[in-house]
Motif scaffolding. Sequence first.
Motif, PDB file in Angstrom:
ATOM      1  N   CYS A 172       2.408 -13.633   6.624  1.00  0.00           N
ATOM      2  CA  CYS A 172       3.439 -13.346   7.556  1.00  0.00           C
ATOM      3  C   CYS A 172       4.321 -12.423   7.368  1.00  0.00           C
ATOM      4  CB  CYS A 172       3.558 -14.945   8.307  1.00  0.00           C
ATOM      5  SG  CYS A 172       2.762 -15.563   9.203  1.00  0.00           S
ATOM      6  N   ARG A 173       4.305 -12.401   6.736  1.00  0.00           N
ATOM      7  CA  ARG A 173       6.442 -11.979   5.790  1.00  0.00           C
ATOM      8  C   ARG A 173       5.755 -10.280   6.299  1.00  0.00           C
ATOM      9  NH1 ARG A 173      10.611 -13.172   6.898  1.00  0.00           N
ATOM     10  NH2 ARG A 173      10.519 -15.455   6.641  1.00  0.00           N
ATOM     11  N   ASP A 174       4.155 -10.126   4.980  1.00  0.00           N
ATOM     12  CA  ASP A 174       3.453  -8.789   4.613  1.00  0.00           C
ATOM     13  C   ASP A 174       3.123  -7.716   6.079  1.00  0.00           C
ATOM     14  OD1 ASP A 174       4.133  -9.329   2.479  1.00  0.00           O
ATOM     15  OD2 ASP A 174       1.423 -10.016   2.290  1.00  0.00           O
ATOM     16  N   ALA A 175       2.920  -9.082   7.081  1.00  0.00           N
ATOM     17  CA  ALA A 175       2.240  -8.630   8.947  1.00  0.00           C
ATOM     18  C   ALA A 175       3.446  -7.986   8.859  1.00  0.00           C
ATOM     19  CB  ALA A 175       1.908  -9.361   9.591  1.00  0.00           C
ATOM     20  N   LEU A 176       4.975  -8.280   8.998  1.00  0.00           N
ATOM     21  CA  LEU A 176       5.819  -8.159  10.150  1.00  0.00           C
ATOM     22  C   LEU A 176       6.791  -7.481   9.205  1.00  0.00           C
ATOM     23  CD1 LEU A 176       8.658 -12.192  10.030  1.00  0.00           C
ATOM     24  CD2 LEU A 176       7.381  -9.771  12.503  1.00  0.00           C
ATOM     25  N   ALA A 177       5.898  -7.193   8.582  1.00  0.00           N
ATOM     26  CA  ALA A 177       7.162  -5.463   6.734  1.00  0.00           C
ATOM     27  C   ALA A 177       6.185  -4.753   7.556  1.00  0.00           C
ATOM     28  CB  ALA A 177       6.920  -5.997   5.385  1.00  0.00           C
ATOM     29  N   MET A 178       4.897  -4.681   7.597  1.00  0.00           N
ATOM     30  CA  MET A 178       4.251  -3.450   8.553  1.00  0.00           C
ATOM     31  C   MET A 178       4.244  -2.960   9.748  1.00  0.00           C
ATOM     32  SD  MET A 178       0.311  -3.887   7.244  1.00  0.00           S
ATOM     33  CE  MET A 178      -0.512  -3.414   7.563  1.00  0.00           C
ATOM     34  N   GLY A 179       5.142  -4.335  10.982  1.00  0.00           N
ATOM     35  CA  GLY A 179       5.593  -3.748  11.637  1.00  0.00           C
ATOM     36  C   GLY A 179       5.419  -4.412  12.986  1.00  0.00           C
TER      37      GLY A 179
ATOM     38  N   PRO B  54      -4.669   1.418   6.006  1.00  0.00           N
ATOM     39  CA  PRO B  54      -3.489   0.887   6.401  1.00  0.00           C
ATOM     40  C   PRO B  54      -1.574   1.483   6.054  1.00  0.00           C
ATOM     41  CG  PRO B  54      -4.811  -0.449   5.640  1.00  0.00           C
ATOM     42  CD  PRO B  54      -5.919   0.836   5.711  1.00  0.00           C
ATOM     43  N   ARG B  55      -0.832   1.375   6.928  1.00  0.00           N
ATOM     44  CA  ARG B  55      -0.117   1.789   6.423  1.00  0.00           C
ATOM     45  C   ARG B  55       0.868   0.981   5.039  1.00  0.00           C
ATOM     46  NH1 ARG B  55       2.915   2.319  11.706  1.00  0.00           N
ATOM     47  NH2 ARG B  55       0.706   2.049  12.278  1.00  0.00           N
ATOM     48  N   LEU B  56       1.466   2.029   4.453  1.00  0.00           N
ATOM     49  CA  LEU B  56       2.434   0.740   3.524  1.00  0.00           C
ATOM     50  C   LEU B  56       3.810   0.601   3.841  1.00  0.00           C
ATOM     51  CD1 LEU B  56       1.327   2.391   0.055  1.00  0.00           C
ATOM     52  CD2 LEU B  56       1.070   0.405   0.941  1.00  0.00           C
ATOM     53  N   PRO B  57       3.870  -0.883   4.406  1.00  0.00           N
ATOM     54  CA  PRO B  57       5.207  -0.405   4.785  1.00  0.00           C
ATOM     55  C   PRO B  57       6.788  -0.286   3.999  1.00  0.00           C
ATOM     56  CG  PRO B  57       4.588  -2.897   4.068  1.00  0.00           C
ATOM     57  CD  PRO B  57       3.532  -1.997   3.802  1.00  0.00           C
ATOM     58  N   THR B  58       7.567   0.775   4.788  1.00  0.00           N
ATOM     59  CA  THR B  58       8.649   1.368   3.884  1.00  0.00           C
ATOM     60  C   THR B  58       9.667   0.452   3.541  1.00  0.00           C
ATOM     61  OG1 THR B  58      10.122   0.896   6.070  1.00  0.00           O
ATOM     62  CG2 THR B  58       9.021   3.461   5.705  1.00  0.00           C
ATOM     63  N   VAL B  59      10.615   0.542   2.661  1.00  0.00           N
ATOM     64  CA  VAL B  59      11.576  -0.191   2.125  1.00  0.00           C
ATOM     65  C   VAL B  59      12.292  -1.024   2.867  1.00  0.00           C
ATOM     66  CG1 VAL B  59      13.386  -0.057   0.575  1.00  0.00           C
ATOM     67  CG2 VAL B  59      11.556   1.020   0.165  1.00  0.00           C
ATOM     68  N   SER B  60      13.171  -0.325   4.028  1.00  0.00           N
ATOM     69  CA  SER B  60      13.749  -1.085   5.179  1.00  0.00           C
ATOM     70  C   SER B  60      13.074  -1.711   5.871  1.00  0.00           C
ATOM     71  CB  SER B  60      14.163   0.215   5.733  1.00  0.00           C
ATOM     72  OG  SER B  60      13.898   0.488   6.823  1.00  0.00           O
ATOM     73  N   ALA B  61      11.564  -1.672   5.966  1.00  0.00           N
ATOM     74  CA  ALA B  61      11.143  -2.637   6.687  1.00  0.00           C
ATOM     75  C   ALA B  61      10.902  -3.462   6.336  1.00  0.00           C
ATOM     76  CB  ALA B  61       9.715  -1.900   7.409  1.00  0.00           C
ATOM     77  N   ILE B  62      10.828  -4.012   4.730  1.00  0.00           N
ATOM     78  CA  ILE B  62      10.234  -4.948   3.946  1.00  0.00           C
ATOM     79  C   ILE B  62      11.720  -5.655   3.732  1.00  0.00           C
ATOM     80  CG2 ILE B  62       9.942  -5.365   1.308  1.00  0.00           C
ATOM     81  CD1 ILE B  62       8.542  -3.645   1.440  1.00  0.00           C
ATOM     82  N   LEU B  63      12.833  -5.448   3.745  1.00  0.00           N
ATOM     83  CA  LEU B  63      13.962  -5.861   3.825  1.00  0.00           C
ATOM     84  C   LEU B  63      14.730  -6.408   5.216  1.00  0.00           C
ATOM     85  CD1 LEU B  63      16.711  -2.519   1.571  1.00  0.00           C
ATOM     86  CD2 LEU B  63      15.949  -5.426   1.050  1.00  0.00           C
ATOM     87  N   LYS B  64      14.065  -5.357   5.892  1.00  0.00           N
ATOM     88  CA  LYS B  64      14.147  -6.710   7.605  1.00  0.00           C
ATOM     89  C   LYS B  64      13.547  -7.140   8.123  1.00  0.00           C
ATOM     90  CE  LYS B  64      15.704  -2.477  10.328  1.00  0.00           C
ATOM     91  NZ  LYS B  64      14.831  -1.165  10.636  1.00  0.00           N
ATOM     92  N   CYS B  65      12.622  -7.520   7.133  1.00  0.00           N
ATOM     93  CA  CYS B  65      11.571  -8.531   7.266  1.00  0.00           C
ATOM     94  C   CYS B  65      11.287  -9.938   7.359  1.00  0.00           C
ATOM     95  CB  CYS B  65       9.884  -8.359   7.402  1.00  0.00           C
ATOM     96  SG  CYS B  65       9.466  -8.787   5.312  1.00  0.00           S
TER      97      CYS B  65
END
Lengths: 336, 268
Positions: B77-84, B192-203
């Motif tokens: 679920c975290r990974d999905a949030l990181a993807m956007g 599939p996109r790779l999450p950006t670092v900021s997206a990973i932090l934000k998730c």
Amino acid sequence: MPKEWKGIMTFTEQRFGQIEEVSLELLGGARTLAEKTGGDVSTFLIGHNIKNLAKELIAYGADKVFVADHPSLTYYQSDACTKIFTNLIHEQKPDIVLIGATSIGMDLAPRVAAKLQTGLSAHVVKLEIGPDGILRQIVPGFGGNVMAVVTCPEKRPQMATVRPGILKKIAKDESRQGEIIELDVKISEEELKAKTLEMKIEPPPELPIEKAEIVIAGGWGICDKECFNMLKELAKLLGGAVGGTRPVLDEDLIKEDQMIGQSGKIIAPKVYIGFGISGEMHHVVGILDSDTIIAINIDSKAPIFDFVDYGVIGDAKEILPRLIKKLKEKLERKQC
Amino acid sequence: MTEELQIIVCIKQVPDPHYLSKITIDPVTKTIRREGIPAVMNPLDRNALEEALRIKEQLGGRVVAISMGPPQAERVCRDALAMGVDEAILLSDRVLAGSDTLATAYALSMAIKKLGSFDIVFCGNETVDGSTAQVPPQLAEFLKVPHITRVRKILSINRNELIVERTIEYGYMKLRVKLPAVIAVTKEINEPRLPTVSAILKCYRKEIKKWTVSDIGVNPRQVGLEGSPTRVIDVFSPEVKRKRKIFEGTTDEAVEWIIEKLHEAGII
Ligand SMILES: Cc1cc2nc3c(=O)[nH]c(=O)nc-3n(C[C@H](O)[C@H](O)[C@H](O)COP(=O)(O)OP(=O)(O)OC[C@H]3O[C@@H](n4cnc5c(N)ncnc54)[C@H](O)[C@@H]3O)c2cc1C
């Protein structure tokens, strides 16, 4: 008294008026099972202008053929097919329903099973009747590393999709007698919520690997154009077809239809020869039914060596050209 | 139908496919040994997420990811949030353990109904563990909407319908489907996109909603082992009965040996 669940019903898949091989295999497999379970072997045939195929299905083992023929059914239509098949199952009450694990069968079977609220197992590789009279379905899981025996003890019918190439069709017998029952089919366009507009076949340029007696497969260890041209030459010499693993598909050296394994083709040739293939289970599950497995790998610890009849530890890039040369010499000598 | 396009993506945590060959069975207890095998998001579910996000980028809307699994599945679920995705929901409950595809599809359908109306449910066509490919059509049946499996391309999309290509053996089919619908995708559909670092932090700042069966009105007798029509009565490792003759020598010797074996097999 309510009708009892009895007999075996198969789904016959046809494309452009040609019966899919797996559908004939299902009839053969159903005949074998019916020796134990008793009851009829019936089949459901759906399409347009396909009534003529019913006799062939009888010749291959069907006792009854239920035909749904309608102009809207020229192509596979999931909504209509699900509805007609489900109604037929409700009415006929077969104890077992078998469907080929093809792109169409795998689209249809789960939906029908959900409508019937019964169990379904996927990609079955073996079927047998247990001592309790219940169908035992052997299913690969975890990329083929684990096999599970699955049953559906209470709900009926017991349903399975069966991998092509697993069951054996019986010899065609034109004199077999059977019954052909035409179903009354009504379809409104409204019902076709997911409507197939067209179906295009992109025929394989060469012999399809699942039909070839000899399959020459290449993997990442020989992943270049030159080597694959040699594989083709070798396949031509031996009258076989070329296949490969996922990484060589990713490099466009083979087509999707040439990939062997869990997400590709399951093959059962007389001889499989693998060059530069490590033997990951994903790939190996596709070759287990080969009569003879030969592999060439540079790494003596490659897992493929656990699955071979004959393994050669060596450089495939060196062996390939020499093998072709030697074979050419031999075959020429034979011809003289 | 709601104003905004509502897209739901079903995701699952599975053993890392690179380690599948390390999975063994304890011959005595018949349990599957997966110690030390990392868990990841099912690869095709990433394609499903990617397609949902692309549609949102094109047409606007909301993307919600739902996963059914053990508490650890919070990871996907975290990974999905990181993807956007806009929201991620974890459906986790002991009574769900042992659910077969029918029971799983039922539980997922109840979670989706709880979310209200939707336009598209995306799924990966199959998972790497069971790889039955059965859940998407069964989910569609519980939701009473059409489904299309093996979708490799979306040709056009509007609020009412999709036109897609699905792969079949040696070819493809072109279909038109009325929305809402369940769409199961293959690997070809996108990268599939790779999450950006900021997206990973934000998730990590976003909340993952956690639901149990009682939150979504699931009948506990229709899920888990009890609610599953199929039973696994035995598991075993496939046995290999092969000659396992290994040859090591010069190239010419090896070639002679292979030719001899081809001859024995009746090929030449
Ligand atoms: C969900 C999923 C599904 C998959 N489905 C499939 C599938 O259906 N089919 C499939 O094939 N794969 C599939 N894969 C991929 C699979 O896991 C393996 O990655 C793949 O089979 C490995 O291919 P390979 O043997 O060509 O490559 P590698 O594993 O990289 O092996 C290359 C081998 O070549 C050997 N080698 C190198 N140089 C030489 C040389 N000069 N001469 C001889 N040998 C040499 C090496 O020793 C090595 O053993 C799937 C993966 C996933 C995650």
